[in-house]
Design an enzyme around this catalytic site. Structure first.
Site, PDB file in Angstrom:
ATOM      1  N   ASP A 102       0.831  -1.214   0.000  1.00 56.23           N
ATOM      2  CA  ASP A 102       0.000   0.000   0.000  1.00 56.23           C
ATOM      3  C   ASP A 102       0.863   1.260   0.000  1.00 56.23           C
ATOM      4  OD1 ASP A 102       0.819  -0.746   2.521  1.00 56.23           O
ATOM      5  OD2 ASP A 102      -0.874   0.155   3.546  1.00 56.23           O
ATOM      6  N   ASP A 105       7.405   3.834   2.817  1.00 58.88           N
ATOM      7  CA  ASP A 105       7.740   4.983   3.651  1.00 58.88           C
ATOM      8  C   ASP A 105       9.260   4.952   3.875  1.00 58.88           C
ATOM      9  OD1 ASP A 105       7.929   6.742   5.906  1.00 58.88           O
ATOM     10  OD2 ASP A 105       5.876   6.346   6.427  1.00 58.88           O
TER      11      ASP A 105
HETATM   12  C1  PRP Z   1       2.748  -0.119   6.893  1.00 61.66           C
HETATM   13  C2  PRP Z   1       2.415  -0.170   5.409  1.00 61.66           C
HETATM   14  C3  PRP Z   1       3.654  -0.741   4.786  1.00 61.66           C
HETATM   15  C4  PRP Z   1       4.763  -0.271   5.706  1.00 61.66           C
HETATM   16  C5  PRP Z   1       5.534   0.829   5.042  1.00 61.66           C
HETATM   17  O1  PRP Z   1       2.537  -1.368   7.460  1.00 61.66           O
HETATM   18  O2  PRP Z   1       1.294  -0.985   5.171  1.00 61.66           O
HETATM   19  O3  PRP Z   1       3.630  -2.144   4.779  1.00 61.66           O
HETATM   20  O4  PRP Z   1       4.130   0.198   6.896  1.00 61.66           O
HETATM   21  O5  PRP Z   1       6.482   1.390   5.918  1.00 61.66           O
HETATM   22  P1  PRP Z   1       8.056   1.339   5.740  1.00 61.66           P
HETATM   23  O6  PRP Z   1       8.366   1.629   4.293  1.00 61.66           O
HETATM   24  O7  PRP Z   1       8.513   2.433   6.661  1.00 61.66           O
HETATM   25  O8  PRP Z   1       8.550  -0.009   6.164  1.00 61.66           O
HETATM   26  P2  PRP Z   1       2.265  -1.631   9.029  1.00 61.66           P
HETATM   27  O9  PRP Z   1       3.501  -2.228   9.640  1.00 61.66           O
HETATM   28  O10 PRP Z   1       1.718  -0.377   9.658  1.00 61.66           O
HETATM   29  O11 PRP Z   1       1.161  -2.765   9.001  1.00 61.66           O
HETATM   30  P3  PRP Z   1      -0.299  -2.792   8.321  1.00 61.66           P
HETATM   31  O12 PRP Z   1      -0.085  -2.953   6.819  1.00 61.66           O
HETATM   32  O13 PRP Z   1      -0.928  -3.990   8.924  1.00 61.66           O
HETATM   33  O14 PRP Z   1      -1.039  -1.508   8.639  1.00 61.66           O
END
Ligand code: PRP
Length: 179
Positions: A102, A105
């Site tokens: 999704d 970051d």
């Molecule tokens: C969020 C998002 C990505 C990740 C991106 O996942 O869905 O997978 O963070 O961040 P990064 O590039 O800094 O690693 P999260 O761990 O919040 O879990 P979720 O998808 O269950 O909300």
């Protein structure tokens, strides 16, 4: 975490997402046109809305699998340590794979997942992220297809949460804290 009051301003409409998805899926369909069956891997939980819309726009034989990785928990700050909470059901050795994220970051999640899956020797592996925040990147990684590059805003909706809320918004919104 104490709840601070906030409102959500629309940032990317449902219509704009659908239009962009159509474009991207034309490219992905062309890229994998010779596949016998593409394994579309959704990263839970954030990609569940995106992957549902994406697979319905792909004109390819596909199967769907899921992997759950987490580095945030319920926090808004990345722990930079990616944990695999749920692995794929199927083997991907020798298969064509599309990883669906999704948002990218810091990049730690996508880098970790692509590294893990690459070690399983897929024939071809590509990745797509609906949103990309390049200004937040801490590791050198980029998805092959990106829906929208966005500034460093706190976004929710279309699968993305704020403390597990707001995943069901049909658009991407920006969180604005109110006094
Ligand atoms: C969020 C998002 C990505 C990740 C991106 O996942 O869905 O997978 O963070 O961040 P990064 O590039 O800094 O690693 P999260 O761990 O919040 O879990 P979720 O998808 O269950 O909300």
């Amino acid at each position: 975490m104490p709840e601070r009051p906030y409102v959500i301003d629309e940032m990317i409409s449902a219509k704009a997402i659908a239009a962009r998805l159509e474009e991207l899926c034309r490219e992905i369909t062309a890229e994998f046109r010779d596949t016998d069956k593409l394994v579309v891997v959704g990263l839970l939980r954030g990609s569940f809305v995106f992957i549902a819309d994406l697979v319905r726009e792909l004109d390819l034989p596909i199967e769907v699998d899921f992997l759950e990785a987490s580095s945030y928990g319920d926090s808004t700050e990345s722990s930079r340590e990616v944990r695999i909470l749920k692995d794929l059901r199927g083997a991907i050795e020798g298969r064509d794979v599309l990883v669906v994220e999704d948002i990218v970051d810091t990049g730690y999640t996508l880098r970790h997942v692509l590294g893990l899956l690459r070690s399983r020797k897929p024939a071809r592996m590509k990745s797509i992220a609906l949103l990309d925040k390049p200004s937040r990147r801490e590791v050198d990684i980029r998805a092959d297809w990106i829906g929208f590059e966005i500034p460093d805003e706190f976004v929710v909706g279309y699968g993305i949460d704020f403390a597990q809320r707001n995943r069901n918004l049909p658009y991407i919104g920006k969180v604005r804290f109110t006094p």
